[in-house]
Scaffold this active site. Structure first.
Site, PDB file in Angstrom:
ATOM      1  N   ARG A 242       5.351 -16.901  23.119  1.00  0.00           N
ATOM      2  CA  ARG A 242       6.035 -17.001  24.303  1.00  0.00           C
ATOM      3  C   ARG A 242       7.440 -17.025  24.092  1.00  0.00           C
ATOM      4  O   ARG A 242       7.943 -17.784  23.179  1.00  0.00           O
ATOM      5  CB  ARG A 242       5.479 -18.284  24.952  1.00  0.00           C
ATOM      6  N   GLU A 271      11.331 -12.832  30.752  1.00  0.00           N
ATOM      7  CA  GLU A 271      10.875 -11.448  30.933  1.00  0.00           C
ATOM      8  C   GLU A 271      10.886 -10.892  32.746  1.00  0.00           C
ATOM      9  O   GLU A 271      10.632 -11.812  33.592  1.00  0.00           O
ATOM     10  CB  GLU A 271       9.400 -11.514  30.352  1.00  0.00           C
ATOM     11  N   HIS A 289       6.698  -6.916  25.174  1.00  0.00           N
ATOM     12  CA  HIS A 289       5.326  -7.719  25.238  1.00  0.00           C
ATOM     13  C   HIS A 289       3.897  -7.004  25.200  1.00  0.00           C
ATOM     14  O   HIS A 289       3.417  -6.811  25.949  1.00  0.00           O
ATOM     15  CB  HIS A 289       5.288  -8.568  26.716  1.00  0.00           C
TER      16      HIS A 289
END
Ligand code: DGY
Length: 323
Positions: A242, A271, A289
């Site tokens: 993360r 993000e 991602h």
């Protein structure tokens, strides 16, 4: 009995959408953009289940919305730090995730980043595409090899273990890990891993550091300026966990100053925004991602959500209940 109403906050693989549409009154957010808080609150009032993804923020205001009808949140993903777990517990709403099925895809991506940074693949590709490649030369774009190097893993769950297996058996790397709980001897033996209780001691010895801990308050900025300073100047940091685990501003400064040699990131603090200083650096590979982004895995994730919904609506325990 009428079919439960289920909401998908994004488009899912067609095979899973079809499977769910055969069983539920299914709503799909077909514009495929993250839903805002007001839309999620409305969905909680009009559906029996909502199925968010890492791109949605499902906070207490959504979960504890007055008049909420939903009794289960079937998260499409293994990480669920974007859902307020305490609010789910207060409201008595079940929360499930999708473990196991994305382990291999995410471990593959960790290795992709390790190799890309070690062999300067991002830089090389940019040079070729820019028409700036002058041709082969003995001293051009020299990288480093993996064999015999130490891979330090922070967190040692399923994805870290799968990453370790690839790195150790495929590339001859030495494995060290740091995690709150030491794993049983047979799990360590499978990849000849050494447990290092201190994160600092792990950082000081690793040639590559790969992050595999959950997001959330407990790991926020676990890798900060002080810890980056402990790493070897030749070291490479990889993050497929993360974004919030790494202080991005501190990382950009460390990469620019040569405190560490490189980084490979698949996840970011805010993000889809990416720190502007990172975007300017050559010694960092930036992916959008992609950890679980394979056809096989994304279908399997959806089917795992489906299994959780089926159990819940049949009145039995969902297999992947986390709250
Ligand atoms: C997860 O599952 O937590 C990933 O980050 C998204 O697939």
């Amino acid at each position: 009995m009428s079919r439960p109403h289920v909401l998908l906050t994004r488009r899912w693989p067609l095979a899973v959408e079809t499977y769910l549409a055969d069983r539920y009154a299914l709503t799909i957010n077909s514009d495929d953009r993250p839903m805002d808080e007001a839309a999620l609150i409305e969905a909680m009032r009009t559906h029996d289940a909502i199925c968010p993804t890492v791109s949605d923020t499902v906070g207490a205001a959504v979960i504890e919305a007055a008049g909420a009808r939903a009794r289960i949140i079937g998260n499409y993903g293994v990480g669920y730090n974007h859902v307020d777990v305490a609010a789910c517990e207060r409201a008595g709403i079940a929360l499930t995730n999708t473990p196991d099925v994305l382990t291999d895809a995410t471990a593959d991506l960790a290795l992709t980043l390790i190799l890309m940074v070690a062999r300067r693949a991002g830089e090389g590709e940019r040079m070729v595409r820019a028409g700036a490649w002058p041709g082969w030369a003995p001293t051009q774009m020299i990288g480093s090899e993996l064999k015999g190097k130490t891979l330090g893993l922070i967190g040692f769950g399923r994805i870290a273990q799968a990453t370790a297996a690839r790195a150790h058996h495929g590339f001859g790397m030495r494995i060290v890990y740091s995690a709150p709980r030491r794993q049983p001897a047979e799990i360590e033996a499978a990849v000849s891993a050494t447990h290092e209780p201190s994160v600092e001691a792990l950082l000081a010895q690793a040639d590559f550091v790969s992050l595999h801990c959950p997001g959330g308050a407990a790991t926020h900025h676990l890798i900060d300026a002080a810890r980056l300073a402990i790493m070897k100047p030749s070291a490479i940091l990889i993050n497929t966990a993360r974004g919030t685990v790494v202080d991005e501003a501190a990382l950009a400064a460390a990469l620019a100053a040569g405190t560490i040699a490189g980084a490979g990131l698949d996840v970011y603090e805010a993000e889809p925004q990416v720190n502007a200083a990172l975007l300017r650096l050559e010694n960092v590979v930036l992916l959008p991602h992609l950890g679980s982004a394979t056809t096989e895995t994304r279908i399997a994730m959806g089917m795992r959500v489906a299994a959780n919904l089926e159990a819940f609506f049949a009145g039995t325990a969902p297999p992947d209940r986390v709250a």
